[in-house]
Every structure is written in structure tokens, then in C-alpha cells.
Scaffold this motif. Structure first.
Motif, mmCIF file in Angstrom:
data_model
loop_
_atom_site.group_PDB
_atom_site.id
_atom_site.type_symbol
_atom_site.label_atom_id
_atom_site.label_comp_id
_atom_site.label_asym_id
_atom_site.label_seq_id
_atom_site.Cartn_x
_atom_site.Cartn_y
_atom_site.Cartn_z
ATOM 1 N N THR A 7 -82.534 -67.337 123.340
ATOM 2 C CA THR A 7 -82.923 -66.127 122.165
ATOM 3 C C THR A 7 -84.088 -65.901 121.730
ATOM 4 O O THR A 7 -84.281 -64.683 121.367
ATOM 5 C CB THR A 7 -81.615 -66.822 121.290
ATOM 6 O OG1 THR A 7 -80.144 -67.338 121.361
ATOM 7 C CG2 THR A 7 -81.525 -65.763 119.726
ATOM 8 N N VAL A 8 -84.860 -66.920 122.059
ATOM 9 C CA VAL A 8 -85.982 -67.211 121.167
ATOM 10 C C VAL A 8 -86.354 -65.977 122.592
ATOM 11 O O VAL A 8 -87.882 -64.645 122.150
ATOM 12 C CB VAL A 8 -86.602 -68.154 121.439
ATOM 13 C CG1 VAL A 8 -88.240 -67.461 121.089
ATOM 14 C CG2 VAL A 8 -86.380 -68.706 119.724
ATOM 15 N N ALA A 9 -86.612 -66.505 124.106
ATOM 16 C CA ALA A 9 -87.234 -65.634 124.900
ATOM 17 C C ALA A 9 -87.097 -63.894 124.687
ATOM 18 O O ALA A 9 -87.473 -63.250 125.408
ATOM 19 C CB ALA A 9 -86.922 -66.085 126.475
ATOM 20 N N LYS A 10 -85.473 -63.229 124.642
ATOM 21 C CA LYS A 10 -85.636 -62.446 124.658
ATOM 22 C C LYS A 10 -85.556 -61.378 123.399
ATOM 23 O O LYS A 10 -85.877 -60.426 123.602
ATOM 24 C CB LYS A 10 -83.146 -62.342 124.453
ATOM 25 C CG LYS A 10 -83.287 -62.378 126.027
ATOM 26 C CD LYS A 10 -81.974 -62.620 126.281
ATOM 27 C CE LYS A 10 -80.439 -62.862 127.289
ATOM 28 N NZ LYS A 10 -79.716 -62.499 127.215
ATOM 29 N N LEU A 11 -85.987 -62.299 122.033
ATOM 30 C CA LEU A 11 -86.324 -61.694 121.504
ATOM 31 C C LEU A 11 -87.975 -61.230 121.312
ATOM 32 O O LEU A 11 -88.401 -60.175 120.998
ATOM 33 C CB LEU A 11 -86.421 -62.328 119.952
ATOM 34 C CG LEU A 11 -87.331 -62.713 118.551
ATOM 35 C CD1 LEU A 11 -86.604 -61.361 118.539
ATOM 36 C CD2 LEU A 11 -86.853 -63.614 117.483
ATOM 37 N N ILE A 12 -88.483 -62.455 122.369
ATOM 38 C CA ILE A 12 -90.304 -61.518 122.157
ATOM 39 C C ILE A 12 -90.419 -60.564 123.355
ATOM 40 O O ILE A 12 -91.271 -59.909 123.213
ATOM 41 C CB ILE A 12 -90.732 -63.629 123.470
ATOM 42 C CG1 ILE A 12 -91.153 -64.832 122.566
ATOM 43 C CG2 ILE A 12 -91.866 -62.978 123.726
ATOM 44 C CD1 ILE A 12 -91.151 -65.693 122.975
ATOM 45 N N LEU A 13 -88.920 -60.690 124.173
ATOM 46 C CA LEU A 13 -89.681 -59.804 125.595
ATOM 47 C C LEU A 13 -88.897 -58.483 124.995
ATOM 48 O O LEU A 13 -89.582 -57.352 125.336
ATOM 49 C CB LEU A 13 -88.251 -59.949 126.657
ATOM 50 C CG LEU A 13 -88.738 -61.173 127.388
ATOM 51 C CD1 LEU A 13 -87.904 -61.936 128.837
ATOM 52 C CD2 LEU A 13 -90.153 -61.689 127.945
ATOM 53 N N SER A 14 -88.309 -58.085 124.407
ATOM 54 C CA SER A 14 -87.550 -57.268 123.446
ATOM 55 C C SER A 14 -89.081 -56.612 122.817
ATOM 56 O O SER A 14 -88.748 -55.633 122.251
ATOM 57 C CB SER A 14 -86.739 -56.672 122.718
ATOM 58 O OG SER A 14 -87.434 -58.119 120.628
ATOM 59 N N ALA A 15 -90.032 -56.910 122.411
ATOM 60 C CA ALA A 15 -90.755 -56.714 121.609
ATOM 61 C C ALA A 15 -92.120 -56.560 122.355
ATOM 62 O O ALA A 15 -93.460 -55.221 122.627
ATOM 63 C CB ALA A 15 -91.672 -57.867 120.647
ATOM 64 N N GLU A 16 -91.863 -56.123 123.733
ATOM 65 C CA GLU A 16 -93.356 -56.062 125.280
ATOM 66 C C GLU A 16 -93.133 -53.993 124.977
ATOM 67 O O GLU A 16 -92.174 -54.024 124.935
ATOM 68 C CB GLU A 16 -92.873 -55.933 126.342
ATOM 69 C CG GLU A 16 -93.016 -58.074 126.762
ATOM 70 C CD GLU A 16 -92.725 -57.772 128.042
ATOM 71 O OE1 GLU A 16 -92.405 -57.400 128.802
ATOM 72 O OE2 GLU A 16 -92.698 -59.295 128.397
#
Length: 353
Positions: A344-353
Motif C-alpha cells: 500500500t505504501v509503495a503504491k502511494l509513493i509510486l503514484s506520485a512519480e
């Protein structure tokens, strides 16, 4: 082709993926210290033979040494052909190198070329490769758009990096490359750290394959990971980069560390030996108390005290000082330590790329 093609490393570099085999003919000891990416070791002189011939050069003369060396090299090349190369097709193209691109690689390259294979010999050998890494690793580091994962010990930084990698992110995992978890207790059981040269080579190889238009995620390491020093330009550019601050409850941090340091849970004697490294910081009485916790199986109490009294104060003192953008870091709260929590946290980070 009757003779091997002789190419410089700058010519070979864009073609590394084209070679069917990259053959390092140096001794096993030289190969272990460092080697070209994806190379295999087919020594024309093993460590003992290399010492024997080198000693003859110094104590007798070059002619006698060359006679003995030639016999050994011929025998070893024959063995490698029988063991490794007899099944290779006519268009099999190997890259062959030794220390300076001299007699050792030349002997192997000459014989394989005479057989009929399209052999390439690396001009300047490993030494030219090493010079390239030393020159260009700082330049590559300057092109990287770092994103630094920060957080106290046990907050899940390494596990988040692994999850980011699984999600397709570009990740430089320095602790994985260094075979060390980065703290005073971070040595891995039965696994020695690589040499400094190999550590740097692996960093160079990882970074050179990245897309510089995309961010690279890395953990907020100190200048050293165990006994290995992070290359200066890599650590400098990391420390000036944007940060992500990972948070996890104390109970979950303790549980995570119990999982990641299971070898210490099973072997309190090994843990106690490492705790001696902290005597100068916490005194003999406190260390003895912590050892007693380990011996009595009170690992959660021990881990909690280590976090509260050692790791967290060290982190708080160093993070703002070393990572200048940490005060503006985006805060990320892990809800637990399951795979889903990290995803969940990884996807949150990657969504901001």
C-alpha cells in the motif's frame, strides 16, 4: 578468425550484452576481489600457481618462469576447453580478460581464436575496467534523481525498498549489495561482506542500467555499510536529495526486527559478542543487563531498550544533519508489517512519480 580482436573497454562497454560469455582468466583470488559484471572465472593460473611463477620471476629469471608458466597455462586452458567450451557453437563469441590484457588473457584468446571462435580480448584488462568505474561512477551519481527512504531502525526501510522493486521502481539497495544490515549488529551470519572494489562495481553496474528520467529509491545510509564505504559522490548526492519519512509503531518495529534478526534470537551468544561493541557508549553495567535479557530469552525487552536507548537517539542526532531535505520529508505511516501494508505504501509513493 585466426587472431582475437583486441578492443578497449570503452569499445567493449556498449557491447557487453552481446558477448555469449565474459571470461576472467585471472586467479580465483583476483576474481573474488572484483570482476566485470556477469563474468565467469576460468583461471589460466590458480592462486598457488600464480605465486609460484611470480616467485620464479623474482628469484630465478623471466625465461625459467615463462617456461613453467607456459606449461601450467597450457594445461589449464586445455582443461577449460574440455570442461566448459566443447559444446559451444562456431559463432560463440567470448570476451576474455586478465589483469592488464597481457599474457594470461592473450594465451586463452589466441587458442580459442585458432579453434575458430570470434574471440575478443580486452585491451588493458581488468585494470582498464576498474579505471572506468573510478572515473564514471561519480558522474553517474550526479545524474540520478534520488528519493531517500528515511526512518528509525526497524521502521521497515529495507522491506519497503524490496517492495518498491517488486512494483517496478528503480532501487539501489546498498545493504543487499554490501551483505550487511548497516548497523553495529548488522552483520549477516555465515556471509562475509564483499571487497570494497566489488561493492563499488555492483553500485556502478546497478546505476548505469537505470533510466535517469525516473527516480531511484535508496535508504538513508551512513557513509559506511558495515566495513564498506559508500562512494563519496553517491553519498553526497543522496544526502542532498528529497526524503520520504517512514513511520511504524514501536511494537511493530520490535516485531519486524525480531523477524529480520532471527539469527540473534536463535543464537544469543552471537548477539552478546556484538553487544560488546557498545560498551564504550553505554557502559559495562548496561551491556551486562542487555546480555542477561538475551540469555533469558527476553528478546522483545532487549530490542525495545536498544531502540529507545541506542538506535533512536543516534538516528535523531544524525538525520537532520546528514540529509538536508529531511525537514521537508513526506511522512508515510505503515499500518502494520504485512506484505499488503508495504505494498500500500509503495503504491502511494509510486503514484506520485
Amino acid at each position: 578468425m585466426k587472431y582475437p580482436e583486441l578492443l578497449s573497454f570503452s569499445d567493449v562497454l556498449p557491447r557487453l550484452a552481446e558477448f555469449d560469455s565474459i571470461i576472467d582468466v585471472r586467479s580465483p583470488g583476483e576474481f573474488t576481489e572484483d570482476h566485470l559484471p556477469h563474468a565467469i572465472n576460468c583461471p589460466v593460473l590458480d592462486d598457488e600457481e600464480r605465486i609460484r611463477v611470480g616467485t620464479m620471476y623474482k628469484q630465478v629469471n623471466a625465461f625459467e618462469a615463462k617456461k613453467v608458466g607456459a606449461a601450467l597455462v597450457a594445461k589449464n586452458i586445455a582443461k577449460h576447453i574440455e570442461t566448459h567450451f566443447l559444446d559451444k557453437p562456431k559463432d560463440w563469441m567470448p570476451l576474455i580478460y586478465c589483469w592488464r590484457g597481457g599474457n594470461r588473457s592473450g594465451s586463452m584468446a589466441h587458442i580459442l581464436a585458432k579453434i575458430g571462435w570470434p574471440v575478443v580480448q580486452l585491451d588493458g584488462g581488468y585494470k582498464s575496467y576498474r579505471q572506468h568505474v573510478n572515473q564514471y561512477l561519480p558522474e553517474i551519481a550526479n545524474t540520478i534523481s534520488w528519493r531517500v527512504i528515511c526512518g528509525t531502525t526497524g521502521s521497515g526501510k529495507s522491506r519497503l525498498l524490496q517492495t518498491l522493486h517488486k512494483q517496478g521502481a528503480q532501487v539501489l539497495d546498498l545493504e543487499q549489495i554490501a551483505a550487511h544490515k548497516g548497523s553495529v549488529l548488522g552483520g549477516l551470519p555465515d556471509l562475509a561482506q564483499p571487497s570494497q572494489k566489488y561493492f563499488e562495481s555492483q553500485i556502478w553496474q546497478t546505476l548505469r542500467e537505470f533510466d535517469t528520467k525516473r527516480p531511484v529509491y535508496v535508504e538513508s545510509e551512513s557513509k559506511k555499510v558495515g566495513n564498506l564505504r559508500v562512494p563519496d559522490q553517491v553519498i553526497q548526492t543522496m544526502r542532498g536529495a528529497p526524503c520520504l519519512a517512514l513511520h511504524l509503531t514501536m511494537s511493530d518495529r520490535v516485531e519486524l526486527l525480531m523477524q529480520e534478526y532471527a539469527h540473534f534470537v536463535k543464537n544469543p551468544e552471537g548477539l552478546n559478542r556484538q553487544l560488546d561493541c557498545l560498551v564504550s557508549l553505554h557502559g559495562k553495567e548496561k551491556i551486562q543487563q542487555w546480555k542477561q535479557h538475551a540469555n533469558e530469552g527476553q528478546m522483545r525487552e532487549l530490542v525495545t531498550q536498544l531502540l529507545e536507548r541506542h538506535y533512536d537517539p543516534v538516528y535523531i542526532r544524525s538525520i537532520d544533519k546528514n540529509f538536508i531535505q529531511y525537514p521537508q520529508a513526506q511522512t508515510l505511516h505503515l499500518q502494520g508489517i504485512s506484505d499488503d501494508d508495504f505494498t500500500t505504501v509503495a503504491k502511494l509513493i509510486l503514484s506520485a512519480e
